[in-house]
Design an enzyme around this catalytic site. Structure first.
Site, PDB file in Angstrom:
ATOM      1  N   LYS A  55       8.998  54.226 -79.925  1.00  0.00           N
ATOM      2  CA  LYS A  55       8.870  54.796 -78.582  1.00  0.00           C
ATOM      3  C   LYS A  55       7.457  54.561 -78.077  1.00  0.00           C
ATOM      4  O   LYS A  55       6.482  54.871 -78.765  1.00  0.00           O
ATOM      5  CB  LYS A  55       9.161  56.307 -78.609  1.00  0.00           C
ATOM      6  CG  LYS A  55       9.623  56.860 -77.264  1.00  0.00           C
ATOM      7  CD  LYS A  55      11.024  56.354 -76.917  1.00  0.00           C
ATOM      8  CE  LYS A  55      11.666  57.190 -75.818  1.00  0.00           C
ATOM      9  NZ  LYS A  55      13.033  56.715 -75.522  1.00  0.00           N
ATOM     10  N   THR A  58      14.961  56.224 -80.844  1.00  0.00           N
ATOM     11  CA  THR A  58      13.620  56.325 -80.257  1.00  0.00           C
ATOM     12  C   THR A  58      13.429  57.655 -79.530  1.00  0.00           C
ATOM     13  O   THR A  58      12.307  58.150 -79.427  1.00  0.00           O
ATOM     14  CB  THR A  58      13.335  55.149 -79.308  1.00  0.00           C
ATOM     15  OG1 THR A  58      14.198  55.220 -78.166  1.00  0.00           O
ATOM     16  CG2 THR A  58      13.519  53.818 -80.016  1.00  0.00           C
ATOM     17  N   HIS A  79     -19.710  39.173 -63.071  1.00  0.00           N
ATOM     18  CA  HIS A  79     -20.790  38.502 -62.354  1.00  0.00           C
ATOM     19  C   HIS A  79     -21.074  39.137 -60.994  1.00  0.00           C
ATOM     20  O   HIS A  79     -20.168  39.587 -60.285  1.00  0.00           O
ATOM     21  CB  HIS A  79     -20.449  37.022 -62.155  1.00  0.00           C
ATOM     22  CG  HIS A  79     -20.155  36.306 -63.437  1.00  0.00           C
ATOM     23  ND1 HIS A  79     -21.058  36.218 -64.468  1.00  0.00           N
ATOM     24  CD2 HIS A  79     -19.040  35.634 -63.865  1.00  0.00           C
ATOM     25  CE1 HIS A  79     -20.525  35.534 -65.466  1.00  0.00           C
ATOM     26  NE2 HIS A  79     -19.303  35.177 -65.127  1.00  0.00           N
TER      27      HIS A  79
END
Length: 301
Positions: free
Chosen positions: A11, A58, A257
């Protein structure tokens, strides 16, 4: 003929919030996590034979996370991950490995009129504290702790020069530049024999997380950086020196940057070199620098 080469299931994205209420002071402390648990074991027939008898649903895994969060401390996350993984390999004899990933989201206690508030918090950044805990039956517990999404910037104190210059190079050398990154730092602990040994080292997890974060910020701020590579190595060295139970420290740092804008086209306005004050933050592309710092092997006599 085909076979299952590797399989795990479980899960993911289980969101858990737990509040601790101190009965003496009335102060409340909150923890919010996103948890993933994946199981390995004798489960091949669920893939090859449509045999669901080996599957721990699950949904049951999700329920177990909630129940164990109620019954046990959820901090430090290294301990809670070890509790979860140990439960699954002890409860289900055909499950031999449990992988638990925990993301702890940041809630910082509010200060009101100079005093910490008893029950109010602010999410002051997207920084998270993460752990990966792998519990393997008959082997032990492997833990990786990490800092993620710690965004930092310094407006000077960084340079980059002396790099390879050839027909592909357009980047100028610089002796003063902006340095910004999203810190991802991970430290791997030496293997623990089991849950009892993890419990015995509980104070070290928070202490090491605090030290790693402080070392990262202090080195970033104070180092006259010759490169991201050199700076991240110094960070890793210091964290290893702080905590003997660590095997490696890994950094992954994007170089975000900020480019100067030439404004000379507008009435000769100077905004380059020492006159640069207005920059354009770049989303992409960006540099990405990675390094794993380990301990030197001791020579055998």
């Amino acid at each position: 003929m085909s076979t299952v080469a590797a399989a795990r299931y479980g899960k993911d994205n289980v969101r858990v919030y737990k509040v601790h209420k101190d009965p003496k002071t009335g102060v409340q402390t909150v923890t919010e996590m996103t948890v993933c648990v994946l199981l390995e074991g004798e489960i091949d027939t669920s893939y090859t034979k449509a045999d669901n008898s080996v599957i721990v649903a699950t949904d049951s895994i999700k329920n177990t996370i909630f129940i164990l969060a109620k019954q046990n401390p959820v901090t430090p996350p290294e301990l809670f991950g070890s509790i979860l993984g140990t439960h699954f390999i002890n409860k289900y004899k055909h499950i031999h490995v449990a992988h638990t990933n925990i993301i702890t989201h940041r809630w910082t206690r509010l200060n009101i009129d100079g005093k910490p508030h008893s029950h109010s918090f602010v999410r002051d950044s997207e920084e998270t504290r993460n752990v990966q805990v792998d519990v393997t039956e008959g082997v032990g517990i492997d833990i990786k702790s990490s800092i993620n999404k710690l965004t930092v910037l310094k407006s000077t104190g960084s340079q980059f020069w002396g790099f390879v210059r050839d027909e592909y190079t357009t980047l100028p050398e610089v002796w003063d530049r902006i340095l910004s990154t999203d810190v991802e730092a991970t430290w791997a602990w030496k293997r623990f024999s089991g849950l009892d040994e993890v419990r015995g080292n509980v104070p070290k997890f928070d202490e090491t997380w605090e030290a790693a974060r402080n070392i990262t910020l202090k080195t970033f701020a104070e180092e006259e950086s010759a490169s991201v590579q050199a700076t991240m190595y110094k960070m890793g060295e210091q964290i290893l020196a702080y905590q003997p139970l660590l095997e490696t420290v890994e950094y992954s740092l994007p170089n975000k940057h900020y480019f100067e804008i030439d404004l000379s086209w507008h009435k000769g306005l100077k905004n380059t070199g020492k006159d640069a004050e207005v920059f354009v933050p770049q989303t992409n592309p960006n540099g990405l620098i990675k390094c794993t710092v380990g301990r030197k092997s001791k020579a055998k006599l």
